[in-house]
Design an enzyme around this catalytic site. Structure first.
Site, mmCIF file in Angstrom:
data_model
loop_
_atom_site.group_PDB
_atom_site.id
_atom_site.type_symbol
_atom_site.label_atom_id
_atom_site.label_comp_id
_atom_site.label_asym_id
_atom_site.label_seq_id
_atom_site.Cartn_x
_atom_site.Cartn_y
_atom_site.Cartn_z
ATOM 1 N N ARG B 35 -12.008 -0.579 8.895
ATOM 2 C CA ARG B 35 -12.144 -1.258 10.194
ATOM 3 C C ARG B 35 -12.322 -0.267 11.342
ATOM 4 O O ARG B 35 -11.561 0.693 11.469
ATOM 5 C CB ARG B 35 -10.886 -2.081 10.475
ATOM 6 C CG ARG B 35 -10.731 -3.243 9.528
ATOM 7 C CD ARG B 35 -9.502 -4.035 9.899
ATOM 8 N NE ARG B 35 -9.132 -4.909 8.796
ATOM 9 C CZ ARG B 35 -8.011 -5.603 8.738
ATOM 10 N NH1 ARG B 35 -7.135 -5.496 9.737
ATOM 11 N NH2 ARG B 35 -7.748 -6.373 7.715
ATOM 12 N N GLY B 136 3.662 6.836 -9.484
ATOM 13 C CA GLY B 136 4.988 7.445 -9.556
ATOM 14 C C GLY B 136 5.779 7.131 -8.307
ATOM 15 O O GLY B 136 5.304 6.418 -7.421
ATOM 16 N N ALA B 140 4.932 6.760 0.872
ATOM 17 C CA ALA B 140 3.969 7.503 1.688
ATOM 18 C C ALA B 140 4.657 8.221 2.854
ATOM 19 O O ALA B 140 4.293 9.346 3.191
ATOM 20 C CB ALA B 140 2.900 6.541 2.202
ATOM 21 N N LYS B 191 6.738 -3.350 -12.081
ATOM 22 C CA LYS B 191 8.033 -2.962 -11.511
ATOM 23 C C LYS B 191 8.342 -3.750 -10.238
ATOM 24 O O LYS B 191 9.501 -3.883 -9.859
ATOM 25 C CB LYS B 191 8.099 -1.456 -11.272
ATOM 26 C CG LYS B 191 6.938 -0.868 -10.480
ATOM 27 C CD LYS B 191 7.224 -0.629 -9.026
ATOM 28 C CE LYS B 191 5.960 -0.223 -8.312
ATOM 29 N NZ LYS B 191 6.015 -0.262 -6.870
ATOM 30 N N THR B 248 11.562 1.658 -5.990
ATOM 31 C CA THR B 248 11.319 0.260 -5.614
ATOM 32 C C THR B 248 12.629 -0.512 -5.478
ATOM 33 O O THR B 248 12.775 -1.350 -4.595
ATOM 34 C CB THR B 248 10.429 -0.417 -6.686
ATOM 35 O OG1 THR B 248 9.197 0.300 -6.764
ATOM 36 C CG2 THR B 248 10.140 -1.863 -6.345
ATOM 37 N N ARG B 255 9.132 -3.659 0.108
ATOM 38 C CA ARG B 255 8.747 -5.020 0.499
ATOM 39 C C ARG B 255 9.180 -6.036 -0.556
ATOM 40 O O ARG B 255 9.576 -7.146 -0.229
ATOM 41 C CB ARG B 255 7.232 -5.097 0.674
ATOM 42 C CG ARG B 255 6.725 -4.253 1.825
ATOM 43 C CD ARG B 255 5.307 -4.590 2.165
ATOM 44 N NE ARG B 255 4.376 -4.182 1.127
ATOM 45 C CZ ARG B 255 3.857 -2.951 1.018
ATOM 46 N NH1 ARG B 255 4.197 -2.013 1.865
ATOM 47 N NH2 ARG B 255 3.005 -2.665 0.066
ATOM 48 N N VAL B 279 1.617 -7.093 2.403
ATOM 49 C CA VAL B 279 1.608 -7.802 1.122
ATOM 50 C C VAL B 279 2.794 -7.370 0.254
ATOM 51 O O VAL B 279 3.027 -6.185 0.084
ATOM 52 C CB VAL B 279 0.301 -7.464 0.355
ATOM 53 C CG1 VAL B 279 0.215 -8.269 -0.923
ATOM 54 C CG2 VAL B 279 -0.913 -7.700 1.233
ATOM 55 N N GLU B 281 3.243 -7.478 -3.295
ATOM 56 C CA GLU B 281 2.447 -7.766 -4.495
ATOM 57 C C GLU B 281 3.238 -8.488 -5.585
ATOM 58 O O GLU B 281 2.698 -9.285 -6.337
ATOM 59 C CB GLU B 281 1.902 -6.454 -5.102
ATOM 60 C CG GLU B 281 0.992 -5.644 -4.218
ATOM 61 C CD GLU B 281 -0.475 -5.849 -4.564
ATOM 62 O OE1 GLU B 281 -0.790 -6.793 -5.305
ATOM 63 O OE2 GLU B 281 -1.301 -5.055 -4.060
#
Lengths: 336, 336
Positions: B35, B136, B140, B191, B248, B255, B279, B281
């Site tokens: 974008r 892995g 970020a 996961k 996670t 999330r 999102v 997932e």
């Protein structure tokens, strides 16, 4: 006739497992204290004031320091003693142990010098019998408060592991069976090394990526060591392996993790040990395993760095750097 | 001639990996934004203000919205796009992708309805080529700040995985190779289901024992599913499996974990999704995997309970109870 359980050891874990077993109305549970002083407080307060404060011990649990009374007519001995005291305690109770009494060990560790697993020590002192190990992610504090807990019962005797599963199982305490006694006992001892490393990671503030990678690569190396000693790989990826490793590495209260945090702060081993009231088994396990891995020519880079931090005053930041700077490799290497 | 990397996607992960690649003076890194609005802010601020605030993006990283400019003469395409946008983005860039351009995917997820893995979508749209996956425990935010991170690069092409290892490796970003593309991609998607369950566990305050057991048994069931689809068991016990699962499940910022915490508080799926800007997932992966497991007759008790909480309004406490009350079983069961 009720089924009689002799729980040997009145620490947090012994007390918690007595509470679990006591939930079944068909059970008679005797909790044996090695020291009169402890037993007196337990009897007076009906509470393990120091280790499990606020958790009532019902009158139906018998409290004693009399080995004979605890073991007389017992159907199962539950050994809830730190590894370092297993041999002397087994010698002490030996005259009262029936030759057919099956024993379940809750101990996690390896005997210094001999490198024997807890059930091996039991067998050496008490003679051959049906033995089982109960292990997994199981903080005694949480078990005593009825938080959901899942463990594994391992025995070479299928009948004993199934019987332990049936007897210990409640709707808050779930028991899986497993046949790999060697793996379950080694995993329970070895994860403490990685717990120290996790504490270093936390103390240096390295973040979640570093900690997860450390736990993963740590698991690979302790599995590699275990497999070389006859354990099954699968066990390290079960409750006694990765499950227990997770609680050891993330719990605020872990003693081994605490040692690592102190190392990261710059404290030295003697002062750390002097200030701790409870045993951090990983400190000794690291030395034993490091020595044995050298002899067996096994690559255990994390264990080696923990050893250097504990016993050779290596700077924790240098240890982390050396781990990150190793020659890049492939992931799938569980072999020797 | 410098080696040219076209990083496709300016999200947190795309930006972070561009920073990693840019540390090597032999590299030329182009970061492509889908974008114009995003690209303009990146150019003006030299910072990913919304997703990686406070991390400067050096002038040496080229910023563009021009696909042709990004891909022209590129030696590697790095696909840093959420799975849900992979197909449309690949179609958009297809005219400019050289038929020999190898692509590394950073996407974690499965395409809804088709159940395709990200590299399968790439191959379908762009045609056959050398493909790799980088996965892995790698938040970020931490990578962009230089926290130590360890990942796995998987490819059917040994040369590509070795080359990716060599090019992405820094002294803060350690790369292992692996050949199991199917396993690494499935683990990265699956996961997230366990991440939702871990959030429920946290939201209900069940404790460390319950959470570690959930993660362990969750790992067993996603491994079982993966193996049935051609993955290698070992991969689930490596960085892309247990490693990523750990971050996670323990990270405050996850999330999917957040969705689980909200479920535990009594919120319903539509309101949870309506209030999230990014999102999660796992919400969709749970449905796809649950449906497929039913068809394949695979036992996935945790996935089934997450499905019931998400899509059938099942009470989280009842879900936990039903998991604890299942028939006691043995631990070593990875088979179908």
């Amino acid at each position: 006739m009720p089924i009689k359980f002799a729980v040997l050891g009145d620490g947090a874990w012994g007390t918690a497992i007595a509470l679990v077993l006591n939930q079944n109305a068909d059970h008679r549970v005797v909790l044996w204290s090695a020291r009169e002083e402890n037993a007196r407080i337990l009897r007076e307060r009906r509470e393990n004031v120091r280790l499990l404060p606020g958790v009532p011990i019902p009158q139906s649990i018998e409290l004693t320091t009399d080995v004979k009374q605890a073991l007389d007519g017992a159907d199962l001995g539950v050994m809830a003693i730190p590894t370092v005291f297993v041999r002397e305690t087994m010698r002490r109770i030996a005259p009262h142990v029936h030759q057919d009494l099956p024993i379940v060990s809750l101990a996690k560790g390896l005997e210094n010098d001999t490198f024997l697993r807890p059930t091996e020590i039991v067998q050496q002192v008490l003679g051959p019998r049906a033995l089982a190990v109960l292990s997994g992610p199981s903080h005694a504090e949480e078990v005593s408060r009825g938080s959901p807990t899942t463990v594994v019962a391992a025995s070479l005797s299928y009948d004993l592991s199934r019987w332990v599963q049936e007897r210990f199982h409640t709707d808050r305490f779930r028991v899986y069976t497993n046949t790999d006694v060697v793996g379950v006992e080694l995993a329970g001892a070895l994860k403490n090394i990685i717990g120290i490393a996790a504490g270093v990671c936390d103390g240096l503030g390295l973040g979640d990526n570093a900690k997860a990678a450390l736990m993963t690569r740590g698991l690979v190396e302790i599995a590699r060591f275990g497999i070389a000693l006859g354990a099954e790989q699968q066990t390290f990826f079960g409750l006694a392996g990765v499950g227990d490793l997770i609680t050891t590495c993330i719990s605020k209260h872990g003693r081994n993790r605490h040692v690592g945090e102190r190392l990261a702060r710059g404290d030295k081993l003697p002062q750390i040990l002097a200030s701790m009231s409870m045993v951090a088994e990983g400190v000794y396990t690291t030395r034993s395993v490091h020595d044995k891995a050298l002899k067996m020519d096994l690559d255990m880079p994390i264990t080696a760095e923990v050893y250097r931090m504990l016993y050779e005053d290596k700077d924790p930041r240098a240890a982390v750097q050396d781990l990150m700077r190793r020659e890049p490799t492939s992931e799938s290497d569980f072999g020797p």
